[in-house]
Design an enzyme around this catalytic site. Sequence first.
Site, PDB file in Angstrom:
ATOM      1  N   ASN A   9       0.870  -1.141   0.116  1.00 37.22           N
ATOM      2  CA  ASN A   9       0.167  -0.107  -0.160  1.00 37.22           C
ATOM      3  C   ASN A   9       0.779   1.250   0.049  1.00 37.22           C
ATOM      4  O   ASN A   9       1.400   1.745   0.992  1.00 37.22           O
ATOM      5  CB  ASN A   9      -0.860  -0.111   1.348  1.00 37.22           C
ATOM      6  CG  ASN A   9      -1.711   1.280   1.532  1.00 37.22           C
ATOM      7  OD1 ASN A   9      -1.627   2.126   0.391  1.00 37.22           O
ATOM      8  ND2 ASN A   9      -2.281   1.347   2.484  1.00 37.22           N
ATOM      9  N   LYS A  11       0.126   4.213  -0.273  1.00 37.44           N
ATOM     10  CA  LYS A  11      -0.560   5.330   0.297  1.00 37.44           C
ATOM     11  C   LYS A  11      -0.446   6.704  -0.592  1.00 37.44           C
ATOM     12  O   LYS A  11      -0.241   6.644  -1.745  1.00 37.44           O
ATOM     13  CB  LYS A  11       0.191   5.528   1.876  1.00 37.44           C
ATOM     14  CG  LYS A  11      -0.056   4.341   2.568  1.00 37.44           C
ATOM     15  CD  LYS A  11       0.138   4.264   4.163  1.00 37.44           C
ATOM     16  CE  LYS A  11       0.114   3.115   4.939  1.00 37.44           C
ATOM     17  NZ  LYS A  11      -0.092   3.159   6.323  1.00 37.44           N
ATOM     18  N   HIS A  95      -9.232   1.061   5.057  1.00 39.20           N
ATOM     19  CA  HIS A  95      -8.035   1.279   5.734  1.00 39.20           C
ATOM     20  C   HIS A  95      -8.393   2.361   6.874  1.00 39.20           C
ATOM     21  O   HIS A  95      -9.049   3.186   6.845  1.00 39.20           O
ATOM     22  CB  HIS A  95      -7.006   2.041   4.612  1.00 39.20           C
ATOM     23  CG  HIS A  95      -5.550   1.674   5.294  1.00 39.20           C
ATOM     24  ND1 HIS A  95      -5.131   2.689   6.129  1.00 39.20           N
ATOM     25  CD2 HIS A  95      -4.661   0.930   5.001  1.00 39.20           C
ATOM     26  CE1 HIS A  95      -4.042   2.245   6.614  1.00 39.20           C
ATOM     27  NE2 HIS A  95      -3.620   1.246   5.708  1.00 39.20           N
ATOM     28  N   GLU A  97      -6.614   4.783   7.927  1.00 37.25           N
ATOM     29  CA  GLU A  97      -6.308   5.919   7.630  1.00 37.25           C
ATOM     30  C   GLU A  97      -7.570   6.632   7.060  1.00 37.25           C
ATOM     31  O   GLU A  97      -7.949   7.748   7.578  1.00 37.25           O
ATOM     32  CB  GLU A  97      -5.203   6.181   6.737  1.00 37.25           C
ATOM     33  CG  GLU A  97      -4.031   5.993   7.762  1.00 37.25           C
ATOM     34  CD  GLU A  97      -2.614   5.346   6.795  1.00 37.25           C
ATOM     35  OE1 GLU A  97      -2.651   5.291   5.581  1.00 37.25           O
ATOM     36  OE2 GLU A  97      -1.767   4.662   7.449  1.00 37.25           O
ATOM     37  N   GLU A 167      -4.830  -5.214  10.794  1.00 37.93           N
ATOM     38  CA  GLU A 167      -3.996  -4.240  10.764  1.00 37.93           C
ATOM     39  C   GLU A 167      -4.335  -3.374  12.216  1.00 37.93           C
ATOM     40  O   GLU A 167      -5.226  -2.478  11.982  1.00 37.93           O
ATOM     41  CB  GLU A 167      -3.937  -3.187   9.685  1.00 37.93           C
ATOM     42  CG  GLU A 167      -3.870  -3.662   8.463  1.00 37.93           C
ATOM     43  CD  GLU A 167      -3.145  -2.543   7.302  1.00 37.93           C
ATOM     44  OE1 GLU A 167      -2.025  -2.739   6.714  1.00 37.93           O
ATOM     45  OE2 GLU A 167      -3.739  -1.457   7.089  1.00 37.93           O
ATOM     46  N   GLY A 173       2.978   2.043  10.932  1.00 39.32           N
ATOM     47  CA  GLY A 173       3.919   3.314  10.852  1.00 39.32           C
ATOM     48  C   GLY A 173       4.766   3.514  11.952  1.00 39.32           C
ATOM     49  O   GLY A 173       5.478   4.465  12.190  1.00 39.32           O
ATOM     50  N   SER A 213       3.882  -2.200  10.341  1.00 40.55           N
ATOM     51  CA  SER A 213       5.263  -2.365  10.462  1.00 40.55           C
ATOM     52  C   SER A 213       6.100  -3.644   9.718  1.00 40.55           C
ATOM     53  O   SER A 213       6.677  -4.353  10.549  1.00 40.55           O
ATOM     54  CB  SER A 213       5.510  -2.054  11.880  1.00 40.55           C
ATOM     55  OG  SER A 213       5.135  -0.636  12.054  1.00 40.55           O
ATOM     56  N   GLY A 234       2.988  -1.176   4.258  1.00 41.15           N
ATOM     57  CA  GLY A 234       2.995   0.379   3.896  1.00 41.15           C
ATOM     58  C   GLY A 234       4.415   0.725   3.356  1.00 41.15           C
ATOM     59  O   GLY A 234       5.051   0.249   2.498  1.00 41.15           O
TER      60      GLY A 234
HETATM   61  P1  13P Z   1       3.304   0.197   7.716  1.00 43.31           P
HETATM   62  O1  13P Z   1       3.856  -1.132   6.937  1.00 43.31           O
HETATM   63  O2  13P Z   1       4.030   1.513   7.205  1.00 43.31           O
HETATM   64  O3  13P Z   1       3.327   0.064   8.999  1.00 43.31           O
HETATM   65  O4  13P Z   1       1.816   0.346   7.238  1.00 43.31           O
HETATM   66  C1  13P Z   1       0.858  -0.491   7.352  1.00 43.31           C
HETATM   67  C2  13P Z   1      -0.274  -0.138   6.449  1.00 43.31           C
HETATM   68  O5  13P Z   1      -1.085   0.713   6.750  1.00 43.31           O
HETATM   69  C3  13P Z   1      -0.630  -0.854   5.092  1.00 43.31           C
HETATM   70  O6  13P Z   1      -1.848  -0.761   4.783  1.00 43.31           O
END
Ligand code: 13P
Length: 251
Positions: A9, A11, A95, A97, A167, A173, A213, A234
């Site tokens: 992803n 983003k 997601h 976010e 997640e 992140g 992560s 991510g």
């Molecule tokens: P990270 O791998 O940066 O923690 O993000 C995970 C994520 O939100 C994937 O959709």
Amino acid sequence: MRVPLIAGNWKMYKTLAEAVAFARALKEAAAGFKGVEAAVCPPFAALAAVAGELKGSSVAVGAQDVFWEAEGAYTGEISPAMLVDAGCSYVIAGHSERRQYFQETDENVNRKVKAALLHGLVPIICVGELLQEREAGITEKVVQSQTGAALAGLKPEQVAGLVIAYEPVWAIGTGRTATEADAQQVIAFIRTLVRDSFGDVAAYGVRIQYGGSVKPENAAGLMSQPDIDGALVGGASLKVDSFAGIIKACG
Ligand code: 13P
């Protein structure tokens, strides 16, 4: 047996030129991968170009969101058919976010999932608890309610073909990955929820990823868990070396 799916992803990262260069390099790196499926989910503006670059390769393309209507006066939105037209086979729905910053509700996630399936896209449905919810001991309650709402009204054969990404929000992140045991425990719980509502075939078929992560160093351990069927990545999906390292660790 379920084939694990490693999906990146991106983003809101990468210009068109950066996205195409990444796709070109990944295509080469991914040529030798076996027993694992890979996908990248670029921003909308780069979807068609990345899909064009990856055509004929083993790497699929997904979008990060979709609207549920087929077309109309919905400024700023994108339809499932437009994503198919751009070369997508997957789409992320719900997601954290989007839930956090864009008022995404469980009800709308369900609408998006149904619209995606209607157009032949495979939804990657994200669920996961906030840190305060984990600390309050209500992780399963939160995940149960998000999963139940997202899958409402689906047929067992539709559920069998989709992807759920667990997640935990506190792991996204932050560098704070869930332990293998914690991720396995919640993902097994999700599979039991699917079995209770949609039966054995759906529970056996649905792929449930872990996200939060994930890095080349922790991917193999997470993927060795019996119920974890891949990862939604991510930060570590933004560099070819680390993304390819994760795919390799899971094959
Ligand atoms: P990270 O791998 O940066 O923690 O993000 C995970 C994520 O939100 C994937 O959709």
